[in-house]
Design a protein around this motif. Structure first.
Motif, PDB file in Angstrom:
ATOM      1  N   TRP A  85      14.522   7.078  -0.549  1.00 44.78           N
ATOM      2  CA  TRP A  85      15.029   8.364  -1.014  1.00 44.78           C
ATOM      3  C   TRP A  85      13.888   9.367  -1.101  1.00 44.78           C
ATOM      4  CZ3 TRP A  85      16.502   9.962  -6.589  1.00 44.78           C
ATOM      5  CH2 TRP A  85      17.299  11.111  -6.542  1.00 44.78           C
ATOM      6  N   ILE A  86      12.869   9.022  -1.848  1.00 42.25           N
ATOM      7  CA  ILE A  86      11.690   9.874  -1.898  1.00 42.25           C
ATOM      8  C   ILE A  86      10.490   8.997  -1.586  1.00 42.25           C
ATOM      9  CG2 ILE A  86      10.309  11.456  -3.292  1.00 42.25           C
ATOM     10  CD1 ILE A  86      12.679  11.741  -5.146  1.00 42.25           C
ATOM     11  N   VAL A  87       9.713   9.398  -0.625  1.00 46.75           N
ATOM     12  CA  VAL A  87       8.491   8.678  -0.300  1.00 46.75           C
ATOM     13  C   VAL A  87       7.348   9.653  -0.453  1.00 46.75           C
ATOM     14  CG1 VAL A  87       7.288   7.297   1.399  1.00 46.75           C
ATOM     15  CG2 VAL A  87       9.785   7.310   1.349  1.00 46.75           C
ATOM     16  N   GLY A  88       6.604   9.498  -1.511  1.00 50.27           N
ATOM     17  CA  GLY A  88       5.494  10.402  -1.764  1.00 50.27           C
ATOM     18  C   GLY A  88       4.358   9.632  -2.378  1.00 50.27           C
ATOM     19  N   PRO A  89       3.791  10.155  -3.449  1.00 50.93           N
ATOM     20  CA  PRO A  89       2.778   9.389  -4.172  1.00 50.93           C
ATOM     21  C   PRO A  89       3.370   8.098  -4.730  1.00 50.93           C
ATOM     22  CG  PRO A  89       3.216  11.511  -5.252  1.00 50.93           C
ATOM     23  CD  PRO A  89       4.018  11.491  -4.007  1.00 50.93           C
ATOM     24  N   TRP A  90       4.711   8.068  -4.867  1.00 50.87           N
ATOM     25  CA  TRP A  90       5.417   6.870  -5.269  1.00 50.87           C
ATOM     26  C   TRP A  90       6.735   6.860  -4.509  1.00 50.87           C
ATOM     27  CZ3 TRP A  90       9.170   9.929  -6.792  1.00 50.87           C
ATOM     28  CH2 TRP A  90       8.848  11.106  -7.466  1.00 50.87           C
ATOM     29  N   LEU A 146      14.794   5.284 -10.861  1.00 50.41           N
ATOM     30  CA  LEU A 146      15.049   6.728 -10.782  1.00 50.41           C
ATOM     31  C   LEU A 146      16.544   7.007 -10.604  1.00 50.41           C
ATOM     32  CD1 LEU A 146      13.574   9.434 -10.899  1.00 50.41           C
ATOM     33  CD2 LEU A 146      13.592   9.477  -8.427  1.00 50.41           C
ATOM     34  N   TYR A 185      18.052   6.742 -13.858  1.00 45.42           N
ATOM     35  CA  TYR A 185      17.824   7.943 -14.651  1.00 45.42           C
ATOM     36  C   TYR A 185      18.714   9.093 -14.194  1.00 45.42           C
ATOM     37  CZ  TYR A 185      16.029  11.850 -17.052  1.00 45.42           C
ATOM     38  OH  TYR A 185      15.978  12.962 -17.840  1.00 45.42           O
ATOM     39  N   VAL A 186      18.894   9.217 -12.894  1.00 47.06           N
ATOM     40  CA  VAL A 186      19.741  10.289 -12.364  1.00 47.06           C
ATOM     41  C   VAL A 186      21.125  10.228 -12.991  1.00 47.06           C
ATOM     42  CG1 VAL A 186      21.027  10.971 -10.307  1.00 47.06           C
ATOM     43  CG2 VAL A 186      18.562  10.707 -10.187  1.00 47.06           C
ATOM     44  N   LEU A 234      12.759  10.274 -19.387  1.00 50.45           N
ATOM     45  CA  LEU A 234      12.139  10.735 -18.150  1.00 50.45           C
ATOM     46  C   LEU A 234      10.618  10.609 -18.227  1.00 50.45           C
ATOM     47  CD1 LEU A 234      12.498  12.063 -15.379  1.00 50.45           C
ATOM     48  CD2 LEU A 234      12.373  14.273 -16.478  1.00 50.45           C
ATOM     49  N   VAL A 254       8.645   8.236 -15.613  1.00 54.48           N
ATOM     50  CA  VAL A 254       7.578   8.734 -14.744  1.00 54.48           C
ATOM     51  C   VAL A 254       6.243   8.123 -15.148  1.00 54.48           C
ATOM     52  CG1 VAL A 254       6.397  10.783 -13.933  1.00 54.48           C
ATOM     53  CG2 VAL A 254       8.838  10.849 -14.267  1.00 54.48           C
ATOM     54  N   VAL A 256       3.813   5.984 -12.484  1.00 53.24           N
ATOM     55  CA  VAL A 256       2.421   6.308 -12.198  1.00 53.24           C
ATOM     56  C   VAL A 256       1.601   5.020 -12.104  1.00 53.24           C
ATOM     57  CG1 VAL A 256       0.368   7.360 -13.235  1.00 53.24           C
ATOM     58  CG2 VAL A 256       2.491   8.631 -13.142  1.00 53.24           C
TER      59      VAL A 256
END
Lengths: 488, 476
Positions: A65-70, A133, A136-137, A178, A182, A186
């Protein structure tokens, strides 16, 4: 794409369809109930697949879904613990949505149904989420249908005020969660935390568990985070409060069982004394407060505080028996409170008041209503043979092993439960028949109303007679968690 | 006598800017030559110019370049900001099409000034040298001072323009003085050279940088340099307010981010004032918004808070921070442009119907308008399934990983968000209120703002549900 991928969204899809139906058309009523029944069928299918055929969890493929720093992924699953929450949700949603048929304003019924179905979707999403996540959504999304229902679809100023209490408390809890979520990512760099073990430093665990716990306690709710509950429960329309109290109040407990306890075992032990204190105060405060209520919905609201406090005690007693029983108690409380709130809705609709002193003796005019109320009230006070007893008894037996003092004190609440349950039942049903002026003469339940409540009461009896169907089947994952505590 | 060598100019690199400048001039020329030029036609030229410029930006993708002797650089970073600025320009041109946006002023002057504003913003996005930065800021600001006052019939608009000029020039003063000190400390105006001086910062350097931050803080409306914001946002014509809130902020953040990344390159103690004003902005913006009864003022305070949020992207000065910042600013653009478009739609060109009270019961009269506004409010509040939520998660992740200052900012962001729940849900609550008899229903139903509203909703939902489409594009 598998069936389970879209499963949580099925009610939402039916809600959207309902919005397309012309106003006042009978499909405005039929579509939502079809959606709810279909969802129930699907969840029964998953349960059968899990318990009868296989024994492996039904899991969706992982969609990044989201690929970034995590990384976060859309990932849903149904396993031995979450299946009970899913079943409870889909099972309670059917009568709740059916009860919404009597929602008065034909103009607004579409929107009402849409929001109820959306609410069910967010709850299902929450209980099936395998990704933190995604969890949480749904946790946060849940606020929206309830807030809008209270603000726009009730019409009473009290309910519109209750919308704020609901939003601010649960919103605050959600935001603290949240921070915790998060903060955890991290460290882990992924939201795929289920079933994995991460070495989170104990100091950090302490903070993260605290963040998770605050959110979960607000949602449950437990003392001292419960101030939003009485107004919300009291002023919500019956279908809504059946879903909030029957299902949504279990979201926090689910969060403890599935996320907080396994992820932060060290911190869970460090926090346990405080959590047990909170549990104990909730149990007693809820029971005593219920005694003092004259508004029947507020009364049942406070019994929720008491009963869910007992589940909290079960979770933090760290005993196998009580942990297993906690899921049973959760399911049982969901059924009992949903049934009670729906029936109180029927009564309020008839007598036009919630004040226990303003009416009485309905038994004379409505024997069927009386019979059903009797079952529900007996379940509330924990009569053996009904599901409430099984849950409470097993929890107390288990907790006694590790926390005898706390358990002994909380026994007091069991005694008080008989008083408030009987008082609710007697004041409404027994005595001389009297209703406020202007109440209609027909008090008896209509056949549809009977059918709405009957499945809930049947389930209460079923789980009361055969509690092992839950306790024996939830054991593996919870047992695993507990073992990890014991080896520490 | 020394020859001053003219720098080589690569017109391919500045093509998007050239296209916009040409558009602005063309608008003026058409107005001069043709008597039959209608407002609609002039604004359409502006929007067409936007599209041409956007295409030129897209054509640059994958080919970073510099020109003007390195003072002007186009790269992934500048393209992203160019895109945001151009979207904002197109949206405010669209909103200006609503009846009487320029309120008696010349439509040609109005629309060309708006285009020139955007030119300034795009210069800022690509500037790598203090002089070019200042040039861009002034190009943007001077045009905007005039535009803020184009509501000729309304004293509030005049007041807004005056306040904006006075405080804006003060900010420019800080900026140019800070730039001079930085030049004094490093002997160069190029950011890459200033970076050498940043390695062992002198008192002169610190002072210069602090003044620079003050100047930038004014333009970004960061507290405590925010006092002009509510009045200017309220007084300016709605389309200009929308442009101010989105494009000016994006352009100025591009300057700030480029400065921080090029000059420092990693987290340094000298950045502490920046973190402090971010914290202050989040508090002031959200708390200030509580008492507002006018939507434009409410969004003004909201923009103060949001500017504070965006600073969190810089925490730790890591690579992912830039993509986080761009993501949040894009989200911010969609939700704010959308909200302002709804106000324009409901007000139908008149500026009076921005009171929250006039939105009471909106859902029962005009469900689509209310539903769209609800989406924007949810996104501003950071509710999941909207762009604002993903943006906040990215920001929090960025900040929490960055150490004590970052964690402090994250905590304040969360507290501020809670306060903002009340602010944004108050609007939703009003729209879902029961209809009151005799309440006058705002009647505006122009078609044009709907384009902006629809685009805003699409952007907000798409970024919220499929964030990777945007995030992977911006990620470096």
């Amino acid at each position: 794409m598998q069936l389970i991928d879209v499963f949580p969204l099925v009610p939402f899809a039916f809600g959207l369809l309902t919005l397309l139906v012309p106003r006042g058309n009978q499909w405005v009523r039929i579509l939502p109930i079809l959606g709810a029944v279909l969802t129930l069928g699907m969840s029964l299918g998953f349960a059968a697949g899990y318990f009868v055929l296989g024994g492996t969890a039904t899991t969706s493929s992982i969609h990044p879904w989201i690929v970034g720093p995590w990384t976060a992924a859309y990932h849903v699953r149904v396993d031995a613990t979450s299946i009970w929450f899913v079943l409870l949700t889909t099972f309670v949603a059917v009568p709740a949505i059916w009860a919404a048929w009597s929602y008065g304003d034909a103009q607004r019924q579409r929107g009402f149904m849409f929001l109820l179905l959306t609410f069910e979707s967010t709850l299902l999403g929450l209980f099936t989420a395998a990704d933190l996540l995604v969890f949480y959504v749904y946790w946060d999304l849940m606020l929206i249908p309830v807030f809008v229902l209270l603000a726009g679809y009730t019409g009473s100023p009290d309910a519109r005020r209750a919308a704020w209490a609901y939003l601010i408390y649960n919103g605050a809890g959600g935001l603290v969660l949240l921070l915790g979520v998060v903060g955890l990512v991290v460290v882990t760099h992924t939201f795929e935390v289920l079933g994995s073990t991460f070495a989170v430093a104990p100091a950090l665990q302490w903070w993260l568990f605290g963040a998770f716990a605050i959110a979960f306690l607000v949602k449950t709710p437990a003392f001292p985070f419960h101030a939003w509950m009485p107004p919300t429960y009291t002023h919500s329309p019956p279908p809504l409060v059946a879903m909030i109290s029957g299902i949504q109040s279990k979201a926090g407990l689910y969060g403890f069982i599935v996320f907080a306890l396994p992820l932060f075992p060290d911190a869970a032990h460090a926090w346990a004394p405080l959590m047990l204190g909170i549990a104990l105060v909730s149990i007693l405060y809820g029971a005593f407060a219920a005694l003092a209520q004259t508004d029947m919905k507020t009364l049942v609201a406070y019994t929720s505080l008491s009963h869910l406090g007992l589940v909290l005690l079960a979770l933090f007693a760290f005993d196998i028996t009580s942990l297993q029983a906690s899921v049973l108690m959760i399911v049982s409380h969901g059924l009992i409170s949903a049934a009670l709130f729906i029936m109180l809705g029927f009564i309020e609709e008839r007598v036009g008041t919630r004040d226990l002193f303003a009416f009485g003796g309905l038994a004379a005019k409505a024997p069927r209503l009386q019979a059903l109320m009797l079952i529900a009230a007996m379940a509330l006070l924990g009569l053996p043979g009904l599901s409430g007893f099984a849950g409470e008894f097993l929890i107390l037996v288990g907790s006694w092993q590790t926390q005898p003092v706390v358990t002994a004190i909380s026994l007091l609440a069991i005694v008080i439960a008989s008083v408030y349950a009987l008082r609710l039942y007697q004041a409404a049903m027994h005595g001389e028949y009297r209703v406020p002026a202007g109440a209609p003469a027909a008090m008896e339940l209509r056949p549809r109303e009977l059918l709405v409540v009957a499945p809930l009461l049947a389930a209460i009896i079923f789980f009361g007679v055969w509690p092992a169907v839950v306790t024996s089947r939830t054991s593996p994952p919870i047992f695993g968690h507990l073992r990890s505590y014991e080896t520490r | 006598m020394t020859q001053i060598a003219a720098p080589q100019i690569d017109f391919g690199v500045i093509a998007p800017l050239v296209a916009l400048v040409a558009t602005g001039l063309l608008i003026l020329l058409v107005d001069l030559v043709s008597r039959r030029a209608t407002r609609r036609m002039l604004y359409s030229i502006g929007i067409a110019g936007c599209i041409v410029s956007f295409v030129r930006v897209v054509m640059q993708f994958g080919h970073p370049a510099t020109t003007f002797g390195g003072a002007f650089a186009t790269d992934r970073f500048s393209w992203a900001f160019d895109a945001i600025i151009l979207v904002a320009l197109a949206a405010s041109l669209l909103l200006s099409l609503v009846r009487d946006a320029e309120d008696g002023a010349s439509p040609a002057a109005y629309s060309s000034l708006l285009v020139f504003c955007a030119v300034g913003g795009m210069i800022m996005a690509a500037a790598t040298n203090l002089i070019v930065i200042f040039l861009g800021i002034e190009q943007l600001s001077l045009a905007l001072y005039i535009l803020a006052g184009t509501g000729l019939g309304r004293p509030a608009s005049q007041e807004a323009a005056l306040k904006y000029v006075l405080l804006g020039s003060l900010a420019s003063g800080f900026l140019i003085y800070g730039s001079a000190l930085l030049y004094g400390a490093s002997g160069s105006v190029a950011l890459t050279d200033i970076a050498h001086a940043a390695a062992s910062p002198s008192m002169l350097f610190i002072t210069g940088f602090t003044l620079f931050i003050v100047g930038v803080g004014f333009k970004l409306a960061l507290a405590p340099f925010h006092v002009w914001t509510p009045d200017v946002y309220e007084g300016s014509p709605i389309a200009i307010t929308a442009f101010m809130a989105v494009a000016v902020k994006a352009a100025t953040f591009s300057v700030l981010a480029r400065f921080v990344y090029v000059v420092f390159g990693h987290d340094v103690p000298a950045l502490a004032p920046l973190w402090a004003i971010a914290i202050l902005s989040m508090i002031v913006g959200n708390v200030g918004a509580i008492a507002q009864t006018n939507l434009k003022r409410l969004l003004a305070y909201s923009s103060i808070a949001q500017a504070g949020y965006v600073v969190l992207a810089l925490a730790g000065v890591t690579g992912s921070g830039l993509s986080t910042m761009v993501f949040y600013l894009a989200a911010y653009a969609f939700m704010n442009l959308g909200a302002f478009a709804v106000i324009a739609l409901v007000g139908d060109g008149s500026e009076s119907v921005a009171d929250i009270d006039s939105y009471r019961g909106m859902f029962w009269r005009r469900p689509w308008v209310a539903a769209c506004m609800t989406v924007f409010m949810f996104s501003l509040a950071g509710i999941p399934a909207t762009a604002g939520f993903i943006g906040k998660v990215l920001l929090l992740g960025q900040a929490i990983a960055a150490g004590p200052w970052g964690i402090a900012m994250a905590v304040v962001l969360v507290l501020g968000t809670l306060v903002s729940f009340y602010v944004y849900f108050k609007v939703v609550w009003a729209m879902f209120s029961p209809l009151e008899d005799g309440a006058s229903a705002p009647a505006g139903n122009a078609l044009v703002p709907w384009i902006a509203v629809a685009a805003g909703v699409a952007g907000v939902i798409l970024m919220g549900v499929l964030p990777q489409l945007f995030y992977s594009f911006f990620a470096t």
